[in-house]
Design a protein around this motif. Structure first.
Motif, PDB file in Angstrom:
ATOM      1  N   TYR A  14      26.429  44.495  34.534  1.00 30.48           N
ATOM      2  CA  TYR A  14      25.224  43.867  35.093  1.00 30.48           C
ATOM      3  C   TYR A  14      25.580  42.851  36.180  1.00 30.48           C
ATOM      4  CZ  TYR A  14      22.497  45.782  31.161  1.00 30.48           C
ATOM      5  OH  TYR A  14      21.884  46.612  30.260  1.00 30.48           O
ATOM      6  N   ALA A  15      26.653  42.104  35.962  1.00 29.33           N
ATOM      7  CA  ALA A  15      27.048  41.088  36.937  1.00 29.33           C
ATOM      8  C   ALA A  15      27.436  41.728  38.268  1.00 29.33           C
ATOM      9  CB  ALA A  15      28.209  40.252  36.395  1.00 29.33           C
ATOM     10  N   PHE A  16      28.156  42.837  38.203  1.00 26.59           N
ATOM     11  CA  PHE A  16      28.564  43.506  39.440  1.00 26.59           C
ATOM     12  C   PHE A  16      27.346  43.963  40.243  1.00 26.59           C
ATOM     13  CE2 PHE A  16      29.306  47.559  41.623  1.00 26.59           C
ATOM     14  CZ  PHE A  16      30.125  47.091  42.649  1.00 26.59           C
ATOM     15  N   VAL A  17      26.422  44.657  39.579  1.00 26.78           N
ATOM     16  CA  VAL A  17      25.249  45.147  40.300  1.00 26.78           C
ATOM     17  C   VAL A  17      24.382  43.983  40.765  1.00 26.78           C
ATOM     18  CG1 VAL A  17      23.206  46.611  40.216  1.00 26.78           C
ATOM     19  CG2 VAL A  17      25.271  47.297  38.987  1.00 26.78           C
ATOM     20  N   GLY A  18      24.179  42.998  39.891  1.00 25.73           N
ATOM     21  CA  GLY A  18      23.350  41.855  40.261  1.00 25.73           C
ATOM     22  C   GLY A  18      23.864  41.135  41.492  1.00 25.73           C
ATOM     23  N   ASN A  19      25.148  40.856  41.511  1.00 26.58           N
ATOM     24  CA  ASN A  19      25.738  40.175  42.670  1.00 26.58           C
ATOM     25  C   ASN A  19      25.672  41.041  43.920  1.00 26.58           C
ATOM     26  OD1 ASN A  19      26.598  37.575  41.696  1.00 26.58           O
ATOM     27  ND2 ASN A  19      28.142  38.636  40.474  1.00 26.58           N
ATOM     28  N   SER A  20      25.827  42.353  43.753  1.00 28.35           N
ATOM     29  CA  SER A  20      25.774  43.265  44.901  1.00 28.35           C
ATOM     30  C   SER A  20      24.397  43.311  45.538  1.00 28.35           C
ATOM     31  CB  SER A  20      26.181  44.679  44.457  1.00 28.35           C
ATOM     32  OG  SER A  20      27.509  44.708  43.964  1.00 28.35           O
ATOM     33  N   LEU A  21      23.364  42.984  44.757  1.00 29.06           N
ATOM     34  CA  LEU A  21      21.999  43.016  45.278  1.00 29.06           C
ATOM     35  C   LEU A  21      21.563  41.700  45.904  1.00 29.06           C
ATOM     36  CD1 LEU A  21      20.221  44.948  42.377  1.00 29.06           C
ATOM     37  CD2 LEU A  21      20.809  45.837  44.649  1.00 29.06           C
ATOM     38  N   LEU A  22      22.390  40.671  45.766  1.00 29.22           N
ATOM     39  CA  LEU A  22      21.998  39.354  46.264  1.00 29.22           C
ATOM     40  C   LEU A  22      22.661  38.963  47.580  1.00 29.22           C
ATOM     41  CD1 LEU A  22      21.848  37.397  42.906  1.00 29.22           C
ATOM     42  CD2 LEU A  22      19.946  37.801  44.475  1.00 29.22           C
ATOM     43  N   LYS A  23      23.730  39.674  47.949  1.00 23.03           N
ATOM     44  CA  LYS A  23      24.399  39.382  49.211  1.00 23.03           C
ATOM     45  C   LYS A  23      24.887  40.685  49.829  1.00 23.03           C
ATOM     46  CE  LYS A  23      26.205  34.725  48.266  1.00 23.03           C
ATOM     47  NZ  LYS A  23      27.448  33.903  48.176  1.00 23.03           N
ATOM     48  N   PRO A  24      24.876  40.775  51.160  1.00 25.09           N
ATOM     49  CA  PRO A  24      25.426  41.973  51.797  1.00 25.09           C
ATOM     50  C   PRO A  24      26.931  42.057  51.552  1.00 25.09           C
ATOM     51  CG  PRO A  24      24.918  40.292  53.430  1.00 25.09           C
ATOM     52  CD  PRO A  24      24.347  39.813  52.131  1.00 25.09           C
ATOM     53  N   MET A  25      27.468  43.244  51.645  1.00 26.51           N
ATOM     54  CA  MET A  25      28.875  43.463  51.312  1.00 26.51           C
ATOM     55  C   MET A  25      29.830  42.669  52.197  1.00 26.51           C
ATOM     56  SD  MET A  25      30.862  47.101  50.721  1.00 26.51           S
ATOM     57  CE  MET A  25      29.760  47.655  49.417  1.00 26.51           C
ATOM     58  N   THR A  26      29.410  42.347  53.409  1.00 29.21           N
ATOM     59  CA  THR A  26      30.270  41.555  54.285  1.00 29.21           C
ATOM     60  C   THR A  26      30.420  40.124  53.783  1.00 29.21           C
ATOM     61  OG1 THR A  26      28.323  41.159  55.677  1.00 29.21           O
ATOM     62  CG2 THR A  26      29.865  42.875  56.399  1.00 29.21           C
ATOM     63  N   MET A  27      29.584  39.712  52.803  1.00 25.06           N
ATOM     64  CA  MET A  27      29.641  38.354  52.269  1.00 25.06           C
ATOM     65  C   MET A  27      30.109  38.325  50.819  1.00 25.06           C
ATOM     66  SD  MET A  27      26.070  36.880  53.836  1.00 25.06           S
ATOM     67  CE  MET A  27      26.282  35.282  53.048  1.00 25.06           C
ATOM     68  N   THR A  28      30.451  39.489  50.286  1.00 27.24           N
ATOM     69  CA  THR A  28      30.878  39.548  48.893  1.00 27.24           C
ATOM     70  C   THR A  28      31.985  40.576  48.769  1.00 27.24           C
ATOM     71  OG1 THR A  28      30.104  39.829  46.615  1.00 27.24           O
ATOM     72  CG2 THR A  28      29.081  41.237  48.287  1.00 27.24           C
ATOM     73  N   SER A  29      32.225  41.072  47.561  1.00 25.11           N
ATOM     74  CA  SER A  29      33.319  42.012  47.325  1.00 25.11           C
ATOM     75  C   SER A  29      33.038  43.384  47.932  1.00 25.11           C
ATOM     76  CB  SER A  29      33.551  42.156  45.820  1.00 25.11           C
ATOM     77  OG  SER A  29      34.472  43.187  45.551  1.00 25.11           O
ATOM     78  N   THR A  30      34.092  44.025  48.415  1.00 32.14           N
ATOM     79  CA  THR A  30      33.977  45.387  48.942  1.00 32.14           C
ATOM     80  C   THR A  30      34.481  46.410  47.925  1.00 32.14           C
ATOM     81  OG1 THR A  30      36.178  45.259  49.959  1.00 32.14           O
ATOM     82  CG2 THR A  30      34.299  44.550  51.299  1.00 32.14           C
ATOM     83  N   ILE A  31      34.658  45.990  46.681  1.00 33.76           N
ATOM     84  CA  ILE A  31      35.257  46.864  45.671  1.00 33.76           C
ATOM     85  C   ILE A  31      34.418  48.107  45.389  1.00 33.76           C
ATOM     86  CG2 ILE A  31      34.194  45.791  43.638  1.00 33.76           C
ATOM     87  CD1 ILE A  31      37.020  45.997  42.325  1.00 33.76           C
ATOM     88  N   GLY A  32      33.134  48.035  45.688  1.00 32.03           N
ATOM     89  CA  GLY A  32      32.279  49.197  45.478  1.00 32.03           C
ATOM     90  C   GLY A  32      32.613  50.367  46.377  1.00 32.03           C
ATOM     91  N   ASP A 135      12.261  36.597  40.343  1.00 33.06           N
ATOM     92  CA  ASP A 135      12.088  37.964  39.844  1.00 33.06           C
ATOM     93  C   ASP A 135      12.779  38.998  40.734  1.00 33.06           C
ATOM     94  OD1 ASP A 135      10.217  37.453  41.868  1.00 33.06           O
ATOM     95  OD2 ASP A 135       8.756  38.879  41.062  1.00 33.06           O
ATOM     96  N   HIS A 136      13.771  38.567  41.495  1.00 34.43           N
ATOM     97  CA  HIS A 136      14.621  39.473  42.265  1.00 34.43           C
ATOM     98  C   HIS A 136      15.437  40.318  41.281  1.00 34.43           C
ATOM     99  CE1 HIS A 136      17.906  40.796  44.873  1.00 34.43           C
ATOM    100  NE2 HIS A 136      17.235  40.368  45.925  1.00 34.43           N
ATOM    101  N   MET A 137      15.600  41.609  41.542  1.00 30.16           N
ATOM    102  CA  MET A 137      16.343  42.468  40.626  1.00 30.16           C
ATOM    103  C   MET A 137      17.755  41.933  40.380  1.00 30.16           C
ATOM    104  SD  MET A 137      16.548  45.074  38.603  1.00 30.16           S
ATOM    105  CE  MET A 137      15.179  46.202  38.924  1.00 30.16           C
ATOM    106  N   GLY A 138      18.384  41.424  41.412  1.00 32.63           N
ATOM    107  CA  GLY A 138      19.728  40.891  41.239  1.00 32.63           C
ATOM    108  C   GLY A 138      19.762  39.730  40.267  1.00 32.63           C
ATOM    109  N   ILE A 139      18.763  38.861  40.338  1.00 32.50           N
ATOM    110  CA  ILE A 139      18.707  37.700  39.449  1.00 32.50           C
ATOM    111  C   ILE A 139      18.388  38.143  38.024  1.00 32.50           C
ATOM    112  CG2 ILE A 139      17.438  35.572  38.937  1.00 32.50           C
ATOM    113  CD1 ILE A 139      17.198  35.171  41.986  1.00 32.50           C
ATOM    114  N   GLU A 140      17.495  39.102  37.875  1.00 37.21           N
ATOM    115  CA  GLU A 140      17.183  39.607  36.531  1.00 37.21           C
ATOM    116  C   GLU A 140      18.433  40.200  35.872  1.00 37.21           C
ATOM    117  OE1 GLU A 140      13.775  42.116  36.289  1.00 37.21           O
ATOM    118  OE2 GLU A 140      12.408  40.606  37.127  1.00 37.21           O
ATOM    119  N   LEU A 141      19.227  40.939  36.650  1.00 39.11           N
ATOM    120  CA  LEU A 141      20.449  41.528  36.094  1.00 39.11           C
ATOM    121  C   LEU A 141      21.496  40.465  35.787  1.00 39.11           C
ATOM    122  CD1 LEU A 141      20.757  44.775  38.248  1.00 39.11           C
ATOM    123  CD2 LEU A 141      19.949  44.567  35.899  1.00 39.11           C
TER     124      LEU A 141
END
Length: 211
Positions: A14-32, A135-141
């Protein structure tokens, strides 16, 4: 609390998906974009495994495009912006309020207040530069990830029925129409696969809690 539930693994998913929905990949991990990451991703059941395979295929294709000079994280970030930010408006609004009724155009409603209260009760606070609604999906996850983390470490004080109710009434209640919008706006994109994984994990978790 229900036994034999992989709380730590669920929390991490859940943490991986949640974080991926809150920031673009250029600002977070590219592991996906790493096929090895998806090979190691927990296959909770067959449906999750099939969804993970969609992401693994995307990552493999991204690797081939990178050999041709494409910037994979930039591509995913452009998709992120078009889907969840705009301009002029998100192609797939990431807030639950927008899926609570027909023709909703304002992204602040009852679901926002409900999530705000749940976060407050859990001692959590939303801190993000984008000032996202609760109620952002990323925050809910991420909220669900924290509940799972607390169960894994023995800090949990939330009844299994309450966690099940949250899953059913919040992320699982609207992830399918959200995914439909994402798939329509960016078919075969990174986020369609990612949200499919989230949906399948939520469904699996709900079944475990219903036992």
């Amino acid at each position: 609390m229900c036994k034999n539930i992989p709380w730590k693994t669920l929390s991490e998913a859940y943490a991986f998906v949640g974080n991926s929905l809150l920031k673009p990949m250029t600002m977070t991990s590219t592991i996906g974009l790493d096929p090895a990451f998806w090979e190691a991703f927990p296959a909770f059941d067959g449906a999750v495994a099939q969804a993970v395979e969609v992401c693994a295929c995307y990552a493999e294709e991204a690797g081939r495009r990178a050999e041709g000079g494409e910037d994979g994280p930039q591509r995913a970030s452009v998709e992120y912006t078009r889907l969840f930010v705009g301009p002029p408006s998100p192609a797939a609004a990431p807030w639950e309020t927008m899926y609570r009724g027909k023709d909703v155009t304002v992204g602040f409603g009852q679901a926002t207040f409900e999530m705000r209260e749940l976060l407050r009760e859990a001692g959590l606070e939303v801190r993000n530069a984008n000032n996202q609604y609760e109620d952002h999906m990323g925050i809910e996850l991420l909220y669900l990830s924290e509940l799972c983390r607390r169960e894994a470490t023995g800090e949990g004080a939330t009844e299994s029925a309450d966690i099940a109710a949250f899953i059913e009434q919040h992320p699982l209640a609207w992830i399918e129409p959200f995914l439909d919008r994402v798939s329509e706006a960016a078919p075969n994109g990174y986020f369609a696969g990612l949200l499919l994984v989230a949906q399948r994990v939520l469904e699996h978790h709900a079944r475990l809690l219903a036992r």
